[in-house]
Design a protein around this motif. Structure first.
Motif, PDB file in Angstrom:
ATOM      1  N   ASN A   1      -3.035  -4.744   7.321  1.00  0.00           N
ATOM      2  CA  ASN A   1      -3.594  -3.498   7.844  1.00  0.00           C
ATOM      3  C   ASN A   1      -4.730  -3.068   6.931  1.00  0.00           C
ATOM      4  O   ASN A   1      -4.735  -3.370   5.731  1.00  0.00           O
ATOM      5  CB  ASN A   1      -2.542  -2.389   7.893  1.00  0.00           C
TER       6      ASN A   1
ATOM      7  N   GLN B   1       1.185   5.234   2.597  1.00  0.00           N
ATOM      8  CA  GLN B   1       0.387   6.457   2.703  1.00  0.00           C
ATOM      9  C   GLN B   1       1.265   7.700   2.599  1.00  0.00           C
ATOM     10  O   GLN B   1       0.906   8.667   1.923  1.00  0.00           O
ATOM     11  CB  GLN B   1      -0.393   6.468   4.023  1.00  0.00           C
TER      12      GLN B   1
ATOM     13  N   VAL C   1      -1.470  -3.917  -2.185  1.00  0.00           N
ATOM     14  CA  VAL C   1      -2.367  -2.885  -1.681  1.00  0.00           C
ATOM     15  C   VAL C   1      -3.626  -2.972  -2.526  1.00  0.00           C
ATOM     16  O   VAL C   1      -3.606  -2.699  -3.723  1.00  0.00           O
ATOM     17  CB  VAL C   1      -1.732  -1.482  -1.754  1.00  0.00           C
TER      18      VAL C   1
ATOM     19  N   ASP D   1      -7.414   0.412   6.164  1.00  0.00           N
ATOM     20  CA  ASP D   1      -7.937   1.733   6.451  1.00  0.00           C
ATOM     21  C   ASP D   1      -9.198   1.938   5.603  1.00  0.00           C
ATOM     22  O   ASP D   1      -9.740   0.970   5.069  1.00  0.00           O
ATOM     23  CB  ASP D   1      -6.884   2.832   6.224  1.00  0.00           C
TER      24      ASP D   1
ATOM     25  N   MET E   1       1.617  -0.109   5.522  1.00  0.00           N
ATOM     26  CA  MET E   1       0.556   0.891   5.431  1.00  0.00           C
ATOM     27  C   MET E   1       1.076   2.322   5.571  1.00  0.00           C
ATOM     28  O   MET E   1       0.825   3.162   4.711  1.00  0.00           O
ATOM     29  CB  MET E   1      -0.525   0.637   6.481  1.00  0.00           C
TER      30      MET E   1
ATOM     31  N   TYR F   1      -3.926  -3.481   3.146  1.00  0.00           N
ATOM     32  CA  TYR F   1      -2.474  -3.565   2.971  1.00  0.00           C
ATOM     33  C   TYR F   1      -2.025  -4.942   3.424  1.00  0.00           C
ATOM     34  O   TYR F   1      -2.234  -5.310   4.578  1.00  0.00           O
ATOM     35  CB  TYR F   1      -1.766  -2.503   3.815  1.00  0.00           C
TER      36      TYR F   1
END
Length: 190
Positions: A145, A77, A165, A147, A73, A152
């Motif tokens: 993960n 990013q 992703v 967000d 992650m 992810y």
């Protein structure tokens, strides 16, 4: 040779010089204003194992392989943010590459339903349970993960990784105003 008072060889030579200047300027711009800064940001990032920059149909393709020891992650990013800064408003496609094997592909195949169900329904705990169970059954390890934008998923098996992703809001269709996840008293449906 002249044609109506014009020297054709001078005209052709001038056209060729003009075309060479245009392509040369484009090549210099690509090399020093796009590829150079991209190479600089990606080679400075410790999580990047390898990368490749190419162009297809006028669109820049940036393929990045993230180290298998790194989390997925945070490096994803950071790389995405760095590429957006370097590219400014220019369009590009960020491709995440990995080195998956057959075992990881089978685990991913068995987990896809839970991932896409969680994408639509927001059942992320159930998704994580399914992925961890399938990874364990396949002799691999899962790292998940989430967000606000993406899910992810990194699966590891021996020296291989599978990186996915998944956009959380990809199921939205024009005219669909339903909430992205969960549900609540204040949700409005039109």
């Amino acid at each position: 040779m002249q044609w109506k008072g014009l020297k054709l060889h001078v005209i052709i030579f001038s056209l060729l010089i003009g075309i060479a200047l245009i392509f040369g300027a484009q090549w210099m711009y690509q090399k020093y204003n796009i590829n150079g800064p991209i190479n600089k940001v990606l080679s400075a990032n410790q999580a990047v194992k390898s990368y490749q920059v190419s162009s297809e149909g006028g669109t820049l393709l940036v393929s990045v392989h993230i180290n298998s020891e790194a989390d997925l992650m945070v490096p994803y990013q950071e790389i995405r943010k760095d590429l957006e800064q370097v590219m400014g408003g220019k369009s590009f496609i960020f491709i995440l590459s990995d080195d998956r094997d057959g075992t990881l592909e089978q685990v991913w195949y068995r987990c896809q339903y839970a991932v896409y169900q969680a994408q639509v329904q927001g059942s992320f705990v159930e998704m994580a349970e399914v992925i961890n169970r399938e990874a364990l059954a396949g002799g691999s390890e899962a790292n998940i993960n989430i967000d606000q934008e993406y899910i992810y998923l990194r699966l590891r098996h021996q020296n291989h990784t599978l990186d996915e992703v998944i956009p959380r809001g990809a199921y939205h269709v024009a005219g669909n105003n339903w909430p992205a996840a969960g549900g609540g008293v204040n949700d409005q449906r039109n």
